[in-house]
Write a protein that holds these residues in place. Structure first.
Motif, mmCIF file in Angstrom:
data_model
loop_
_atom_site.group_PDB
_atom_site.id
_atom_site.type_symbol
_atom_site.label_atom_id
_atom_site.label_comp_id
_atom_site.label_asym_id
_atom_site.label_seq_id
_atom_site.Cartn_x
_atom_site.Cartn_y
_atom_site.Cartn_z
ATOM 1 N N UNK A 180 45.551 31.449 50.554
ATOM 2 C CA UNK A 180 45.393 31.116 49.137
ATOM 3 C C UNK A 180 46.096 32.125 48.232
ATOM 4 N N UNK A 181 46.963 32.933 48.812
ATOM 5 C CA UNK A 181 47.751 33.882 48.012
ATOM 6 C C UNK A 181 46.972 35.085 47.514
ATOM 7 N N UNK A 182 45.854 35.370 48.170
ATOM 8 C CA UNK A 182 44.994 36.479 47.730
ATOM 9 C C UNK A 182 45.111 37.660 48.689
ATOM 10 N N UNK A 183 45.221 38.866 48.152
ATOM 11 C CA UNK A 183 45.268 40.084 48.974
ATOM 12 C C UNK A 183 43.973 40.877 48.779
ATOM 13 N N UNK A 184 43.602 41.661 49.778
ATOM 14 C CA UNK A 184 42.275 42.305 49.776
ATOM 15 C C UNK A 184 42.017 43.123 48.521
ATOM 16 N N UNK A 185 43.057 43.786 48.013
ATOM 17 C CA UNK A 185 42.809 44.681 46.882
ATOM 18 C C UNK A 185 42.539 43.932 45.579
ATOM 19 N N UNK A 186 42.828 42.610 45.578
ATOM 20 C CA UNK A 186 42.471 41.799 44.400
ATOM 21 C C UNK A 186 40.962 41.845 44.155
ATOM 22 N N UNK A 187 40.201 42.085 45.233
ATOM 23 C CA UNK A 187 38.727 42.068 45.140
ATOM 24 C C UNK A 187 38.150 43.434 44.773
ATOM 25 N N UNK A 188 38.964 44.477 44.759
ATOM 26 C CA UNK A 188 38.419 45.825 44.535
ATOM 27 C C UNK A 188 38.277 46.114 43.046
ATOM 28 N N UNK A 189 37.112 46.613 42.702
ATOM 29 C CA UNK A 189 36.819 47.006 41.326
ATOM 30 C C UNK A 189 37.652 48.242 40.999
ATOM 31 N N UNK A 190 38.611 48.068 40.099
ATOM 32 C CA UNK A 190 39.566 49.151 39.808
ATOM 33 C C UNK A 190 38.909 50.416 39.270
#
Ligand code: UDB
Ligand code: ZN
Length: 184
Positions: free
Chosen positions: A160-170
């Motif tokens: 779905x074009x998503x990478x793991x770091x997209x989920x990390x709270x910056x």
């Protein structure tokens, strides 16, 4: 056989696209792709061979990571003492239900397509039910929990074009809900 040079890296457009559904009967190219992806995982987990070929030991690999925008992923999750927790080629996989309980790997995640370290919890579902097709075109519905469930969510994200770091709270990368379980 795939080498690290064949793995698409972050920045490649295919990693940000939605993978196309795979049609049955599988083409010869799709069968080869499935074989080659699983072969990468098997060889990369062999201590002798991964050294020889300079492979990062992989537990999962999605087709976009080898430049193919199709909904296919290979998963090979090892357990304790040479046990295999889950081994499968997933074709057109979808999460059809999941637990309310969340979970994250205590060490965070990495990715074969991401060369930098991005520290932080990747909060996912602790248990999932996925539906997918096998190489033979059979539809399967299985329930996974803990580590194998995390690996499959990481791979389905790739489709779905998503990478793991997209989920990390910056701002607070290691902030996590008290109800979430940490998996070692
Ligand atoms: C991995 N490997 O394959 F418990 F044999 C990671 C990398 C990015 C560090 C190579 C991994 O977790 N290795 C591992 C762990 C074991 C036993 C073993 C090897 N991936 C797969 C990937 O990028 N797929 O797209 C990242 C994982 C992070 C969470 C799930 C997948
Ligand atoms: Zn990945």
């Amino acid at each position: 056989m795939y080498l690290m040079k064949d793995i698409t890296r972050d920045g490649a457009p295919v990693l940000r696209q939605t993978a196309a559904k795979v049609e049955f009967p599988l083409s010869a190219a799709d069968k080869q792709l499935a074989h080659d992806m699983m072969e990468y995982l098997v060889i990369s987990q062999d201590e002798e061979e991964n050294k020889q070929y300079h492979l990062r030991p992989g537990v999962g690999l999605a087709a976009p990571q080898v430049g193919v925008g199709e909904a296919m992923a290979a998963v090979l999750v090892p357990g304790a003492d040479n046990e295999i927790l889950f081994k499968a080629v997933l074709i057109n996989p979808v999460i059809i239900s999941h637990s309310v309980q969340d979970a994250a790997l205590s060490e965070g995640e990495g990715c074969l397509s991401v060369d930098k370290d991005v520290p932080g919890y990747v909060v996912r579902h602790d248990r999932i039910t996925i539906r997918y097709q096998t190489l033979e075109g059979e539809t399967k519905k299985i329930r996974l929990k803990n580590y194998p469930a995390i690996v499959c969510q990481h791979e389905i994200d790739h489709l779905n074009g998503i990478l793991f770091y997209d989920h990390i709270n910056e701002k607070e990368p290691f902030q996590i809900d008290a109800n979430a379980v940490l998996i070692d």
